[in-house]
Structure formats: C-alpha cells, structure tokens
Design an enzyme around this catalytic site. Structure first.
Site, PDB file in Angstrom:
ATOM      1  N   SER A 103       0.826  -1.208   0.000  1.00 61.10           N
ATOM      2  CA  SER A 103       0.000   0.000   0.000  1.00 61.10           C
ATOM      3  C   SER A 103       0.859   1.257   0.000  1.00 61.10           C
ATOM      4  CB  SER A 103      -0.912   0.031   1.223  1.00 61.10           C
ATOM      5  OG  SER A 103      -1.705  -1.128   1.279  1.00 61.10           O
TER       6      SER A 103
HETATM    7  N1  SAH Z   1      -0.368  -5.217   4.390  1.00 57.72           N
HETATM    8  C1  SAH Z   1       0.305  -5.454   3.136  1.00 57.72           C
HETATM    9  C2  SAH Z   1      -0.578  -5.115   1.957  1.00 57.72           C
HETATM   10  C3  SAH Z   1      -0.931  -6.367   1.276  1.00 57.72           C
HETATM   11  S1  SAH Z   1      -2.001  -6.295  -0.111  1.00 57.72           S
HETATM   12  C4  SAH Z   1       1.635  -4.751   3.059  1.00 57.72           C
HETATM   13  O1  SAH Z   1       1.989  -4.023   3.986  1.00 57.72           O
HETATM   14  O2  SAH Z   1       2.333  -4.947   2.065  1.00 57.72           O
HETATM   15  C5  SAH Z   1      -3.259  -7.402   0.479  1.00 57.72           C
HETATM   16  C6  SAH Z   1      -2.847  -8.823   0.787  1.00 57.72           C
HETATM   17  O3  SAH Z   1      -4.007  -9.479   1.304  1.00 57.72           O
HETATM   18  C7  SAH Z   1      -2.382  -9.659  -0.401  1.00 57.72           C
HETATM   19  O4  SAH Z   1      -1.111 -10.178  -0.137  1.00 57.72           O
HETATM   20  C8  SAH Z   1      -3.443 -10.769  -0.502  1.00 57.72           C
HETATM   21  O5  SAH Z   1      -2.904 -12.016  -0.901  1.00 57.72           O
HETATM   22  C9  SAH Z   1      -3.961 -10.838   0.928  1.00 57.72           C
HETATM   23  N2  SAH Z   1      -5.303 -11.387   1.125  1.00 57.72           N
HETATM   24  C10 SAH Z   1      -6.411 -11.280   0.351  1.00 57.72           C
HETATM   25  N3  SAH Z   1      -7.453 -11.928   0.916  1.00 57.72           N
HETATM   26  C11 SAH Z   1      -7.004 -12.463   2.093  1.00 57.72           C
HETATM   27  C12 SAH Z   1      -7.605 -13.246   3.142  1.00 57.72           C
HETATM   28  N4  SAH Z   1      -8.885 -13.617   3.112  1.00 57.72           N
HETATM   29  N5  SAH Z   1      -6.828 -13.595   4.199  1.00 57.72           N
HETATM   30  C13 SAH Z   1      -5.521 -13.248   4.260  1.00 57.72           C
HETATM   31  N6  SAH Z   1      -4.909 -12.522   3.295  1.00 57.72           N
HETATM   32  C14 SAH Z   1      -5.636 -12.121   2.243  1.00 57.72           C
END
Ligand code: SAH
Length: 212
Positions: free
Chosen positions: A59
């Site tokens: 993000s």
């Molecule tokens: N917090 C992260 C942003 C990740 S983007 C950072 O600091 O980089 C969102 C992430 O959520 C992705 O890696 C995706 O695979 C994950 N995601 C999507 N649905 C999910 C779920 N139900 N449970 C866990 N992770 C999930």
C-alpha cells in the site's frame, strides 16, 4: 542511504494530515526498500502503492500511516493484520511496540515474507490461511487492520475485537472502497466512522469476495 528520502516522505505525510508521532517515527525507521522487489527500488519513497508480485501491492505509505493512526494504538497493544503481503505494515506496527499477528492467504507471499521477517528479526506471529475468519486463539485484539477490500465487514473479525478495540477495514466494490473504523464500545455495541475513498486489492475468503 535512503534516510533523507524517508525524511522527505515524513514531511509529505504530515502535509497530508498524519499527526500520530509514533506512526511518523516508525515510518522514519523502517526501510521500505527491504519490502519491495529490486526492479522498482527507485520508487520506494514516493508516496504510491507498488506491485510486489502475484498481482498484489504494497500500500501507499499514506494509506499505511492513515490506517495505523486510525487504530489509536498504545504500545504493547495486540493487533491482528489481515493480508501480510510484503510485511511492511506489520513491520511498522512491530516497530511501534505492538504485538502483531498477521494472516496471509497466498502461500508464496506468506513464505517469502516469513523469511524476510526472520532475516530482519521482526517478531510477528504469522499464519497462512483465510484471514476473514480471524485468529481465535489470540483473540480478543485491541486493533484489527484489514489491508484488502471487502464487500462487507467480516462478522467474525468484529467478534474478535476487544471492548474498546478498533478495526479498520476497507468496504466497497472490487474497484473502490470506503475505509470503515469500527469501535467495539461494549459486548454488543459497535460504532462506525467512514473515510472515503481508497483502492485496495480484493479480500478473498469466506467473508470476503469469492475467487474469480
Ligand atoms: N499489508 C500489506 C498489503 C498487502 S495487499 C503490506 O503491507 O504490504 C493485500 C494482501 O491481502 C495480499 O497479499 C493478498 O494475498 C492478501 N489477502 C487477500 N485476501 C485475504 C484473506 N482472506 N486472508 C488473508 N490474506 C488475504
């Protein structure tokens, strides 16, 4: 290296309305370049979201800072993150003295980030699975941060909030979302505040979107 860039980024975040000193301090300490692929390193301290592979993103620093600020955390609070991704958000919380638990559904991303945490000695409880169901063994949480966009507020996550705890969750369609802050005032009493307009990758799971 990069320290002056982080200072410039902090200035930008202050201009955009970030006031939480603990958040700003942590942004100044965490080396964001460690959390993104080499090929895009020259964008690292621009205030933009960046691809981390597998169609996922790290993000925008403003979004990370804003969501963290909304949680109004105290050191030693216990926080659950849904969507570990690159690990940057979890690293930031850890740096603020928070006890962090994080769930990632994509096994490749989970494994890669687990190794990174190990290398950087970032102590975060990690698990691979569907984060929409929360992590019952460690509940209740003082804060829950959902870093992917959901069609609705996952019910199980609300249930795992401590009294007085807050959850930040993007809710909307697959394209754009409103950031909702849900505070558990009492066992059955929740209040909500909305902050438009954000853009996250989809939360996929039992209480999220169905896989396409
Ligand atoms: N917090 C992260 C942003 C990740 S983007 C950072 O600091 O980089 C969102 C992430 O959520 C992705 O890696 C995706 O695979 C994950 N995601 C999507 N649905 C999910 C779920 N139900 N449970 C866990 N992770 C999930």
């Amino acid at each position: 290296m990069y320290k002056s860039d982080r200072k410039a980024l902090i200035k930008q975040l202050i201009t955009k309305g970030i006031t939480d000193q603990n958040v700003l301090k942590a942004i100044g300490e965490i080396k964001r370049e460690k959390f993104i692929p080499d090929v895009i390193k020259h964008y690292v301290y621009k205030d933009v979201a960046l691809p981390i592979g597998y169609g996922q993103t790290i993000s925008q620093p403003y979004t990370v800072a804003f969501m963290t600020q909304l949680l109004e955390l105290k050191p030693r609070s216990k926080v659950l993150e849904i969507g570990t991704g690159s690990g940057y958000q979890a690293a930031l919380l850890y740096d603020m003295g928070i006890k962090v638990y994080s769930i990632e559904r994509n096994f490749d991303i989970y494994s890669k980030t687990l190794k990174l945490f190990d290398d950087l000695r970032i102590r975060v409880g990690c698990k691979c699975g569907d984060g929409t169901l929360g992590w019952k063994e460690y509940a209740p949480f003082d804060g829950i941060i959902v870093t992917a966009g959901s069609p609705a507020v996952p019910y199980e996550l609300k249930n795992q909030l401590a009294i007085g705890g807050k959850m930040v969750v993007p809710v909307g369609d697959r394209e754009t979302q409103i950031l909702k802050v849900i505070t558990r005032q009492d066992e059955e009493i929740f209040t909500e505040k909305d902050y438009p307009q954000f853009k996250f990758v989809p939360l996929i799971g039992r209480e999220g979107w169905k896989e396409e």
